[in-house]
Design a protein around this motif. Sequence first.
Motif, short mmCIF file in Angstrom:
data_model
loop_
_atom_site.label_atom_id
_atom_site.label_comp_id
_atom_site.label_asym_id
_atom_site.label_seq_id
_atom_site.Cartn_x
_atom_site.Cartn_y
_atom_site.Cartn_z
N GLY A 101 21.89 -16.53 -0.30
CA GLY A 101 23.22 -15.97 -0.14
C GLY A 101 24.29 -17.03 0.00
O GLY A 101 25.38 -16.93 -0.57
N CYS A 102 24.00 -18.09 0.77
CA CYS A 102 25.02 -19.10 1.02
C CYS A 102 24.46 -20.51 0.97
O CYS A 102 25.19 -21.47 0.75
N GLY A 103 23.16 -20.66 1.23
CA GLY A 103 22.56 -21.98 1.22
C GLY A 103 23.02 -22.85 2.37
O GLY A 103 22.85 -24.07 2.35
N ALA A 107 20.56 -14.16 4.52
CA ALA A 107 19.85 -13.51 3.42
C ALA A 107 18.48 -14.12 3.20
O ALA A 107 17.59 -13.50 2.64
N CYS A 108 18.32 -15.36 3.64
CA CYS A 108 17.09 -16.13 3.38
C CYS A 108 16.11 -16.09 4.54
O CYS A 108 15.18 -16.88 4.59
N MET A 109 16.33 -15.18 5.49
CA MET A 109 15.56 -15.22 6.74
C MET A 109 14.06 -14.97 6.51
O MET A 109 13.68 -14.05 5.81
N SER A 157 15.47 -19.93 5.82
CA SER A 157 14.64 -20.75 4.91
C SER A 157 15.49 -21.71 4.09
O SER A 157 14.99 -22.71 3.61
N CYS A 158 16.79 -21.43 3.98
CA CYS A 158 17.64 -22.37 3.23
C CYS A 158 17.93 -23.64 4.04
O CYS A 158 18.38 -24.63 3.50
N GLN A 159 17.67 -23.56 5.35
CA GLN A 159 17.93 -24.71 6.22
C GLN A 159 16.64 -25.35 6.70
O GLN A 159 16.66 -26.17 7.62
S1 FES Z 1 21.10 -18.40 2.29
FE1 FES Z 1 22.60 -17.87 3.73
S2 FES Z 1 21.70 -18.46 5.58
FE2 FES Z 1 20.28 -19.13 4.13
#
Ligand code: FES
Lengths: 151, 743
Positions: free
Chosen positions: A38-40, A46-48, A58-60
């Motif tokens: 969703g935002c990276g 969105a990546c939870m 998961s993006c972090q």
């Molecule tokens: S993609 Fe938005 S918090 Fe990871």
Amino acid sequence: MATKFTLNGKRVTSSAPGATPLLWVIREELKLTGTKFGCGAGLCGACMVHVNGSRAYSCQTEVGSMAGKRITTIEGISRNSDHPVQKAWLAERVPQCGYCQSGQIMSAVDLLKKNKSPTREQIVEHMSTNICRCGTYQRIVKAVQRAAKEV
Amino acid sequence: MTSAKAKSARTARSPSTSRRGFMVGAGGFTLMLGLEGHTALAATLGKMRAGKAFSPWISIAPDGTITIMAAATEMGQGSMTSLPLVIAEELDADWGKVRIIPAPVDDKIYLNPAYQMMYTAGSNAVRVHFPRHRIFGAQVRKVLLDNAAKKLGVPVDELTTGPSVVIHEKSKRRLTYGQIAAFAEVPEKAPEIKPEQLKKPADFRLIGKDVMRVELPGKVNGSVKYSIDLQMPGMLYGVVLREPIEGAGLDKVDEAKIANLPGVVKVVKLPYGVGVLANTAWEAFAARRALDGAVAWGKKGDAQGFDSEKGMDQFSADARNLSHKVSEWTKDGNFADVFAKSASTMEAEWRNDLAYHAQMEPLNAVALVAPDGSSAELWCGTQSQTTAQQASAKALGIDRDKVKVNDMLMGGGFGRRGHRDTEFIVDAVLLSKEAKRPVKVMWTREDDIKNGRFRPMSVNYLRAGFDAGGKITSWSHRVAGDRVTPYMDPVRYEQSKGRDGILMGGADMNGYDVPNHLTELIYKDTGVRTSPLRGTGNIANRFASEGFLDEIARKQGKDPIEVRLALLTKLPRAQKVLETVAKMADWKRKRADGRGLGVAYIDYTGTYLAGIAEVSLDRRAGAIKVHDFWCAIDVGIAVQPDNVVAQTESSIVYGIGLALMETVTVKGGVVQQSNFYDYSVPRMSDVPSMHIELIKTANAPSGAGQMATPLVQPAVAGAFAQITGRYLRHAPFTPERVKRALA
Ligand code: FES
Ligand code: FES
């Protein structure tokens, strides 16, 4: 520099460089696309996913730090969409576009694991990590409350 | 056909056998649940037509499976269920046997008549398709009945239908639709259906009953596929850096900086920027980051030097300058003369910033162009199958019918995915052409904002004249705003004879019985990218007109609802929503703890609705909190009532964002925001308790997908005025603006 970990109960190996966000490994290398981008930037949820039972963006999360860990994605929380949270989500007809909902559900499952009967305030606080641009928030609250009765 | 190469083992997608690149859950996954204990078996998403084609819309297989085409694309609003449902109702189909598949691109058959192409926008899918879809269903029912009559040797008027079955009561014989399909002869011309041959609303089994939306089960287990989820064998990943100012042009790109990065296959110059092809997603994104420092832009483009803050002041000066050149939008009576003779007058101005759609799925598309460039296949989330096909064909210089479009579920649309040039799809097309392989282009969130196409900024300047008794006798509404339609869709702009209904939506009188009114437009062309955004011009224009009415009421010491009711005496549906919402909110009860109430009423393309906000204020922080929002809405016949409620909740949350926090600023022509840390959207903690009452009437159905959004700003501003006696006239109501209003 392969990284080995457990994904939804299966042992898997990623050959992506260690600094690669787990999100892209899950989605593009291991081909489980329920987890969304969703935002990276750790801003939308969105990546939870769950890492060793607790939620994580998961993006972090760098894949290199996942060696030996247990990761669960939306595909892994139940076999037949019958997790109480999923059932509550359908009963309250939460999803609209649906894009944020995997992440919402992973956050909700995480909450109910730690707190069997969260108050409304606790739900709002916990879930405010997750953006839903379709604005399904009111139904999410109801669905979490409904699921809490069942868990 | 090159697209055979695109066959993916994972989704078993083969272009020749399937239109849709996704499956939902397990094949026969059905659910027995409902909101009010309703237990209809759910229809499911299908992949291809099965059985005999009774019409372009309906096929029936001998096993009873009924395939119905969905003309509207699905972005969360539910049309993929509600439109086929209308067909199924008049067909008298067993809903559990229905498979819904997205209609192929055929403008003549599957068009949205309001736009003369396949296009899902304006919240008009149900409104426009409802009467036609009923006929389509009834026609096939008639064909089934005729065939059954022949087979059973009985007069057709002795036959009735039940869910997917024709019944001859006298002889107790029954033929299922599947059985009939096995032998049916389908007439060349569809039978004519007279209005009295349609079901009476009291007999509806599906309409108004809240069936499970077809794609919902797959949205709680991660199984539904959006275009961003697709992969093809041999696929490359594409990223694009687009010129920051439309038309700026590429000056130079330091290709070596990019080409030597790991996994980079190719750097591609595009007419509007630079693309990179890479082997993996993460390598593509690393290249995307590197691109930022590797490109110099030209100095062309209309938005060069534009500054939105200064621009706003200029818009305001122009709107207030009565000798500025204007074009007339609507007119009734004689504003100028009557206004000049008024006993008293009022005037005020309202401002709205640029705003961003922020659909949750960053824009992306997958394309597979044949190596010789002669054909292509696309997988994309689009509000218009027609423009996705047209724009891609144009980019390749080939005929439209050489482009096959697979429209996928969308992770939100809100107007962003309906532009004529579908630029994010063309990205994938051009890069696939270059790669001679399938390519998935993904925009980052930063791209999605920087390349955003925005709800335009505008200034509304309103004046009203009163007679000695305080009655409004004249009203003028001037809009100084940036153009939308000619930018987003020049074809439509021409078709509508140069009227920009997106910018000017809701600038009319809202049904209020006010004589001598005049709406004028001062058209701006700043060069900033613009777009229809949920609520369109209604947000800004109703903020101004509802806000003005509120100020008038307060100044005259009158109740804002009573003032509205007095101007709406000829519209019982309008009266009803206002009276209902007043009751719901207990409007007359004075709130404790310094809270206030504000109201707004809207007639939004035939949907009547009114809303009340209950608000509190932290004066030191300049923070507004909306605690409750009540809304009464009349959409006529509600095909999926709970979905209308869901869409209304959704619209209110969207309105909260626009009212309180969402703002895009432009400096030197360039967008300043980049992700959700500097472009905030509502989170759960920002959302009020929402109380929606659906007023059921027998009127033709109207839309629900964005109608409540414009209620929020004026209702919140009204509540603020009740608390403070001050007016908020610049949205969003950020803490600085709130403090300024209080100072
Ligand atoms: S993609 Fe938005 S918090 Fe990871
Ligand atoms: S359902 Fe669309 S973003 Fe949450």
